[in-house]
Scaffold this motif. Sequence first.
Motif, PDB file in Angstrom:
ATOM      1  N   ALA A 181       0.835  -1.196   0.000  1.00  0.00           N
ATOM      2  CA  ALA A 181       0.000   0.000   0.000  1.00  0.00           C
ATOM      3  C   ALA A 181       0.873   1.250   0.000  1.00  0.00           C
ATOM      4  O   ALA A 181       2.005   1.247   0.486  1.00  0.00           O
ATOM      5  CB  ALA A 181      -0.937   0.012   1.205  1.00  0.00           C
ATOM      6  N   CYS A 182       0.328   2.316  -0.561  1.00  0.00           N
ATOM      7  CA  CYS A 182       1.012   3.599  -0.603  1.00  0.00           C
ATOM      8  C   CYS A 182      -0.001   4.706  -0.359  1.00  0.00           C
ATOM      9  O   CYS A 182      -1.188   4.559  -0.656  1.00  0.00           O
ATOM     10  CB  CYS A 182       1.696   3.836  -1.947  1.00  0.00           C
ATOM     11  N   ALA A 183       0.473   5.818   0.159  1.00  0.00           N
ATOM     12  CA  ALA A 183      -0.360   7.004   0.352  1.00  0.00           C
ATOM     13  C   ALA A 183       0.400   8.209  -0.175  1.00  0.00           C
ATOM     14  O   ALA A 183       1.605   8.358   0.073  1.00  0.00           O
ATOM     15  CB  ALA A 183      -0.707   7.200   1.821  1.00  0.00           C
ATOM     16  N   THR A 184      -0.284   9.060  -0.919  1.00  0.00           N
ATOM     17  CA  THR A 184       0.297  10.330  -1.326  1.00  0.00           C
ATOM     18  C   THR A 184       0.008  11.352  -0.233  1.00  0.00           C
ATOM     19  O   THR A 184      -1.078  11.388   0.337  1.00  0.00           O
ATOM     20  CB  THR A 184      -0.278  10.800  -2.664  1.00  0.00           C
ATOM     21  N   ILE A 185       1.016  12.198   0.056  1.00  0.00           N
ATOM     22  CA  ILE A 185       0.917  13.180   1.127  1.00  0.00           C
ATOM     23  C   ILE A 185       0.759  14.563   0.516  1.00  0.00           C
ATOM     24  O   ILE A 185       1.190  14.805  -0.624  1.00  0.00           O
ATOM     25  CB  ILE A 185       2.166  13.111   2.032  1.00  0.00           C
ATOM     26  N   ASP A 186       0.174  15.498   1.256  1.00  0.00           N
ATOM     27  CA  ASP A 186      -0.150  16.805   0.686  1.00  0.00           C
ATOM     28  C   ASP A 186       1.065  17.637   0.285  1.00  0.00           C
ATOM     29  O   ASP A 186       0.944  18.616  -0.439  1.00  0.00           O
ATOM     30  CB  ASP A 186      -1.039  17.611   1.641  1.00  0.00           C
ATOM     31  N   ASP A 187       2.277  17.251   0.737  1.00  0.00           N
ATOM     32  CA  ASP A 187       3.483  17.955   0.322  1.00  0.00           C
ATOM     33  C   ASP A 187       4.185  17.264  -0.848  1.00  0.00           C
ATOM     34  O   ASP A 187       5.316  17.612  -1.196  1.00  0.00           O
ATOM     35  CB  ASP A 187       4.449  18.094   1.494  1.00  0.00           C
ATOM     36  N   GLY A 188       3.538  16.264  -1.468  1.00  0.00           N
ATOM     37  CA  GLY A 188       4.094  15.587  -2.622  1.00  0.00           C
ATOM     38  C   GLY A 188       4.832  14.307  -2.306  1.00  0.00           C
ATOM     39  O   GLY A 188       5.170  13.538  -3.225  1.00  0.00           O
ATOM     40  N   ARG A 189       5.105  14.036  -1.049  1.00  0.00           N
ATOM     41  CA  ARG A 189       5.795  12.801  -0.693  1.00  0.00           C
ATOM     42  C   ARG A 189       4.880  11.592  -0.911  1.00  0.00           C
ATOM     43  O   ARG A 189       3.664  11.724  -0.956  1.00  0.00           O
ATOM     44  CB  ARG A 189       6.253  12.838   0.764  1.00  0.00           C
ATOM     45  N   VAL A 190       5.520  10.416  -1.039  1.00  0.00           N
ATOM     46  CA  VAL A 190       4.796   9.150  -1.124  1.00  0.00           C
ATOM     47  C   VAL A 190       5.324   8.224  -0.044  1.00  0.00           C
ATOM     48  O   VAL A 190       6.536   8.013   0.062  1.00  0.00           O
ATOM     49  CB  VAL A 190       4.950   8.499  -2.508  1.00  0.00           C
ATOM     50  N   LEU A 191       4.433   7.691   0.767  1.00  0.00           N
ATOM     51  CA  LEU A 191       4.783   6.719   1.795  1.00  0.00           C
ATOM     52  C   LEU A 191       4.213   5.360   1.389  1.00  0.00           C
ATOM     53  O   LEU A 191       3.065   5.274   0.957  1.00  0.00           O
ATOM     54  CB  LEU A 191       4.215   7.127   3.160  1.00  0.00           C
ATOM     55  N   CYS A 192       5.033   4.313   1.529  1.00  0.00           N
ATOM     56  CA  CYS A 192       4.576   2.969   1.180  1.00  0.00           C
ATOM     57  C   CYS A 192       4.890   2.011   2.311  1.00  0.00           C
ATOM     58  O   CYS A 192       5.810   2.240   3.103  1.00  0.00           O
ATOM     59  CB  CYS A 192       5.249   2.484  -0.109  1.00  0.00           C
ATOM     60  N   TRP A 193       4.135   0.913   2.376  1.00  0.00           N
ATOM     61  CA  TRP A 193       4.346  -0.102   3.396  1.00  0.00           C
ATOM     62  C   TRP A 193       3.797  -1.432   2.888  1.00  0.00           C
ATOM     63  O   TRP A 193       3.039  -1.488   1.929  1.00  0.00           O
ATOM     64  CB  TRP A 193       3.662   0.302   4.707  1.00  0.00           C
ATOM     65  N   GLY A 194       4.212  -2.530   3.524  1.00  0.00           N
ATOM     66  CA  GLY A 194       3.668  -3.840   3.181  1.00  0.00           C
ATOM     67  C   GLY A 194       4.667  -4.745   2.506  1.00  0.00           C
ATOM     68  O   GLY A 194       5.875  -4.650   2.723  1.00  0.00           O
ATOM     69  N   ALA A 195       4.164  -5.651   1.667  1.00  0.00           N
ATOM     70  CA  ALA A 195       4.993  -6.685   1.049  1.00  0.00           C
ATOM     71  C   ALA A 195       6.068  -6.074   0.156  1.00  0.00           C
ATOM     72  O   ALA A 195       5.807  -5.153  -0.601  1.00  0.00           O
ATOM     73  CB  ALA A 195       4.119  -7.645   0.245  1.00  0.00           C
ATOM     74  N   ARG A 196       7.262  -6.615   0.218  1.00  0.00           N
ATOM     75  CA  ARG A 196       8.419  -6.056  -0.480  1.00  0.00           C
ATOM     76  C   ARG A 196       8.274  -6.084  -1.991  1.00  0.00           C
ATOM     77  O   ARG A 196       8.684  -5.155  -2.680  1.00  0.00           O
ATOM     78  CB  ARG A 196       9.671  -6.845  -0.083  1.00  0.00           C
ATOM     79  N   ARG A 197       7.679  -7.147  -2.538  1.00  0.00           N
ATOM     80  CA  ARG A 197       7.738  -7.316  -3.978  1.00  0.00           C
ATOM     81  C   ARG A 197       6.929  -6.280  -4.733  1.00  0.00           C
ATOM     82  O   ARG A 197       7.035  -6.157  -5.944  1.00  0.00           O
ATOM     83  CB  ARG A 197       7.283  -8.708  -4.364  1.00  0.00           C
TER      84      ARG A 197
END
Length: 602
Positions: A113-129
């Motif tokens: 999963a990933c989330a876009t943040i209001d400052d343009g960053r992208v955060l991701c988490w979960g399975a590596r592949r």
Amino acid sequence: MPRALVSLLVMSACARETAVDPVVPEKARQAPAEAPARGVAPAPVVGLRATAIAVGGATSYARMIDGTVRGWGDGARFALGREDAAAVSYPLAIAGVARATAVFAGGTDMATACATIDDGRVLCWGARRGFPLTRELSVEGVPATEVPALAGAREITIGSGFGCALMADETVRCWGGVPGWVELPRQREPEPVPGLDGVVSVRAGWSYVCALGKDGRVRCWGKNYALQVVPSESKSFVAKVPTVVAGVEDAVELAVAQHFGAARLGDGTLRVWGGEAPVDVSPGRVSPLALAGTPVALSSSGVGSHVCAIAERGTVQCVGYNRYGQLGVPPGQRFAAKTMVAVPQLTDAVAVATSQNHSCALVRDGNVWCWGGNSRGGLGDGTLSDTPEPRPVAHLLDITPLPPSPPRLVDDGPVESYEGLPEGCAHPTLALTLPGRERTDFAVKSAYARIADDGKTASIHLRDHGFDVAKTFWYEPPRGDRLHLELVLTHTKTVKQQRRDPATQRVIHSEWVKLPLKLKPGVHRTFAAWLALDSPGAWSSVEFMLTAADRPILLEASPVRGADTQEVTITRLGPDWICGALAVSSPRGTLTGEFAARVHSP
């Protein structure tokens, strides 16, 4: 043509921000399912609501109006942003995610999963592949971690072992085992897709990708195994560059599934293509999809084969595969439907998302309702029970999400009676010992076995919960802390095969091969390898797997690795029953005792 549809979703792994009218519908919704008590239960917060949803694997997510993201379901590989989460049947806050503008999810059996943040960053988490294989994201599972290479991304879509992102400059960047255009086995960093610009949407399927351009054309690349990339080509064709899907013009929205693609056109009609679509479509052609209305929105994930749509008044209709009730009707009623069927209860849906086995809908009051497969809690209703009827996600709108707690379990079927147990066969009695724990009984409540038609392979399944093998698929995973023991027995003979030159009769090639032999009663033992059984050149193999929630808990894999002893003694091997005893010992624990299983036909 009838008019009604507002949103179509083919296995949603990618969900964009969805504006939701805050007006609460006149009809009050039923209370969320009761969650396990942990002190004083938080009270719902006035104004807190979900604004977007996404699904990946057996994990579901909601972006909340306060910019946080909450998730529920399978928490393996940090899919819920924490290490301690397994099957979680109601929402948890994803740690480290704040000020999110959208949430995206994908993957096959395990979520990324990933989330876009209001400052343009992208955060991701979960399975590596599903991640770009950067140094920061090189471990097996990760909490929410910034991915600098995806900064500014508008959309993120994740397939089987790869992902793609739509960037702010309307180009597409992909990473991982991207099908088609990447020459290397795995692309470590997101790289631009050659010859592709002016893109407004991108969607990843199982091993292919499609992009929608400003010109209204759909371009796909990757493996064409179901004629879903280039319908006019063969199933062995691999499109190495984005290729226009002929017959799809003036598209305004795109969706892809594992075996087919779909597009919404500007005139309010839908088109589908792919040789194995669960709808009426001619192989090698682009066909219209008959719906009970005019669609105005489309979304997808690419790992499953059912479609859901929202009608103009908020009702939901689905079509396709229905193994777990993900169409909103019981599986026994329609295993697969090629025409749309109505999902009960929902009348004010504004967005819909689907996974391989379940579906979710965001409703106007900001709550989320889910239905279908629930073996790992993806419905979020406080249970691990499948249901074709939509259930509200429990405690989604509470100010503080509850901590993980065991969900309520419902047995899948009757407890085995063992009537007619042959003489010499004992009722299963197994003892399990794990490091740091006292010896406990593995109380077998249901058992079954299968023997291959040629009699050369047998599989034995023992479970500590009721399981109706006549009504449920063989590979249904255990739920929660339930146990499932699987033994696979084979007997082979190793012989040398030689190939000679026809003219000189000289040996030009020689190799050892294993030929399967018919199973028979006796001792089958393995010490992390093949061991002689009873005659020169004859070997036996035992594949052993003890799982809880479909995860190995005693041994790493099968055939067993690192086991000190692995032995199965078959005392009876007939067309009706398989009986015997087992003794397995490894650094991770021991399992010993007797077993009996009734043989079922496939």
